[in-house]
Motif scaffolding. Sequence first.
Motif, PDB file in Angstrom:
ATOM      1  N   LEU A  48       0.806  -1.221   0.000  1.00  0.00           N
ATOM      2  CA  LEU A  48       0.000   0.000   0.000  1.00  0.00           C
ATOM      3  C   LEU A  48       0.839   1.270   0.000  1.00  0.00           C
ATOM      4  O   LEU A  48       0.443   2.281  -0.570  1.00  0.00           O
ATOM      5  CB  LEU A  48      -0.917   0.031   1.225  1.00  0.00           C
ATOM      6  CG  LEU A  48      -2.072  -0.945   1.233  1.00  0.00           C
ATOM      7  CD1 LEU A  48      -2.792  -0.870   2.569  1.00  0.00           C
ATOM      8  CD2 LEU A  48      -3.037  -0.645   0.107  1.00  0.00           C
ATOM      9  N   ALA A  49       1.989   1.221   0.668  1.00  0.00           N
ATOM     10  CA  ALA A  49       2.809   2.420   0.822  1.00  0.00           C
ATOM     11  C   ALA A  49       3.435   2.828  -0.505  1.00  0.00           C
ATOM     12  O   ALA A  49       3.812   1.988  -1.313  1.00  0.00           O
ATOM     13  CB  ALA A  49       3.905   2.162   1.856  1.00  0.00           C
ATOM     14  N   THR A  53       9.556   8.644  -3.828  1.00  0.00           N
ATOM     15  CA  THR A  53      10.683   9.556  -3.618  1.00  0.00           C
ATOM     16  C   THR A  53      11.774   8.861  -2.809  1.00  0.00           C
ATOM     17  O   THR A  53      11.532   7.844  -2.153  1.00  0.00           O
ATOM     18  CB  THR A  53      10.243  10.826  -2.863  1.00  0.00           C
ATOM     19  OG1 THR A  53       9.866  10.465  -1.538  1.00  0.00           O
ATOM     20  CG2 THR A  53       9.098  11.529  -3.565  1.00  0.00           C
ATOM     21  N   ALA A  54      12.959   9.421  -2.828  1.00  0.00           N
ATOM     22  CA  ALA A  54      14.083   8.857  -2.066  1.00  0.00           C
ATOM     23  C   ALA A  54      13.782   8.870  -0.569  1.00  0.00           C
ATOM     24  O   ALA A  54      14.122   7.921   0.144  1.00  0.00           O
ATOM     25  CB  ALA A  54      15.360   9.628  -2.361  1.00  0.00           C
ATOM     26  N   TYR A  59      12.583   5.909   4.355  1.00  0.00           N
ATOM     27  CA  TYR A  59      11.713   5.763   5.522  1.00  0.00           C
ATOM     28  C   TYR A  59      11.082   4.375   5.584  1.00  0.00           C
ATOM     29  O   TYR A  59      10.995   3.760   6.630  1.00  0.00           O
ATOM     30  CB  TYR A  59      10.628   6.848   5.480  1.00  0.00           C
ATOM     31  CG  TYR A  59       9.557   6.674   6.517  1.00  0.00           C
ATOM     32  CD1 TYR A  59       9.805   7.014   7.841  1.00  0.00           C
ATOM     33  CD2 TYR A  59       8.309   6.172   6.183  1.00  0.00           C
ATOM     34  CE1 TYR A  59       8.824   6.852   8.803  1.00  0.00           C
ATOM     35  CE2 TYR A  59       7.325   6.003   7.144  1.00  0.00           C
ATOM     36  CZ  TYR A  59       7.594   6.348   8.448  1.00  0.00           C
ATOM     37  OH  TYR A  59       6.629   6.173   9.392  1.00  0.00           O
ATOM     38  N   ARG A  60      10.631   3.863   4.442  1.00  0.00           N
ATOM     39  CA  ARG A  60       9.898   2.602   4.399  1.00  0.00           C
ATOM     40  C   ARG A  60      10.800   1.365   4.389  1.00  0.00           C
ATOM     41  O   ARG A  60      10.342   0.280   4.707  1.00  0.00           O
ATOM     42  CB  ARG A  60       9.009   2.559   3.153  1.00  0.00           C
ATOM     43  CG  ARG A  60       7.833   3.490   3.187  1.00  0.00           C
ATOM     44  CD  ARG A  60       6.814   3.113   4.194  1.00  0.00           C
ATOM     45  NE  ARG A  60       6.502   1.699   4.108  1.00  0.00           N
ATOM     46  CZ  ARG A  60       5.749   1.035   4.966  1.00  0.00           C
ATOM     47  NH1 ARG A  60       5.215   1.667   5.970  1.00  0.00           N
ATOM     48  NH2 ARG A  60       5.516  -0.244   4.826  1.00  0.00           N
ATOM     49  N   LYS A  61      12.069   1.512   4.019  1.00  0.00           N
ATOM     50  CA  LYS A  61      12.940   0.354   3.840  1.00  0.00           C
ATOM     51  C   LYS A  61      13.002  -0.568   5.066  1.00  0.00           C
ATOM     52  O   LYS A  61      12.807  -1.779   4.925  1.00  0.00           O
ATOM     53  CB  LYS A  61      14.338   0.791   3.427  1.00  0.00           C
ATOM     54  CG  LYS A  61      15.217  -0.370   3.046  1.00  0.00           C
ATOM     55  CD  LYS A  61      16.498   0.105   2.396  1.00  0.00           C
ATOM     56  CE  LYS A  61      17.188  -1.087   1.801  1.00  0.00           C
ATOM     57  NZ  LYS A  61      17.414  -0.941   0.389  1.00  0.00           N
ATOM     58  N   ILE A  66      11.252  -5.848   7.382  1.00  0.00           N
ATOM     59  CA  ILE A  66      10.700  -6.659   8.474  1.00  0.00           C
ATOM     60  C   ILE A  66       9.435  -7.374   8.011  1.00  0.00           C
ATOM     61  O   ILE A  66       9.238  -8.556   8.296  1.00  0.00           O
ATOM     62  CB  ILE A  66      10.429  -5.783   9.713  1.00  0.00           C
ATOM     63  CG1 ILE A  66      11.752  -5.292  10.295  1.00  0.00           C
ATOM     64  CG2 ILE A  66       9.635  -6.563  10.762  1.00  0.00           C
ATOM     65  CD1 ILE A  66      11.611  -4.237  11.356  1.00  0.00           C
ATOM     66  N   GLU A  67       8.582  -6.693   7.275  1.00  0.00           N
ATOM     67  CA  GLU A  67       7.366  -7.325   6.777  1.00  0.00           C
ATOM     68  C   GLU A  67       7.684  -8.461   5.816  1.00  0.00           C
ATOM     69  O   GLU A  67       7.012  -9.486   5.827  1.00  0.00           O
ATOM     70  CB  GLU A  67       6.459  -6.298   6.089  1.00  0.00           C
ATOM     71  CG  GLU A  67       5.743  -5.409   7.057  1.00  0.00           C
ATOM     72  CD  GLU A  67       4.740  -4.497   6.378  1.00  0.00           C
ATOM     73  OE1 GLU A  67       4.683  -4.468   5.139  1.00  0.00           O
ATOM     74  OE2 GLU A  67       4.011  -3.819   7.107  1.00  0.00           O
TER      75      GLU A  67
END
Length: 72
Positions: A48-49, A53-54, A59-61, A66-67
Amino acid sequence: MFVALCVLFMWPSFDIILADQVSVVIPLMKIRRSIKIIFYCHFPDLLLAQHTTALQRTYRKPVDMIEEVWRI
C-alpha cells in the motif's frame, strides 16, 4: 512502534491487542506471551505504501524488510 513499546513497558495490563494495517509490531508484542494479538488487514502495508521519492524509500525500507521477513 512507539505505541507498541508503550503498551509493553508502560501499560502491561492488556489482555488482547488489535493490530490494524501495520504488522511490524506483532513480533515486538509477542515478547509478552500472555498478550493475545489479533491482526486485521485487507492488504499488506508493504504493497500500500508509496515508494516514489528517495525519502519515502528510505523511511519505508526498514519496515518493508521486516514485513518481508515475517510475512505476516
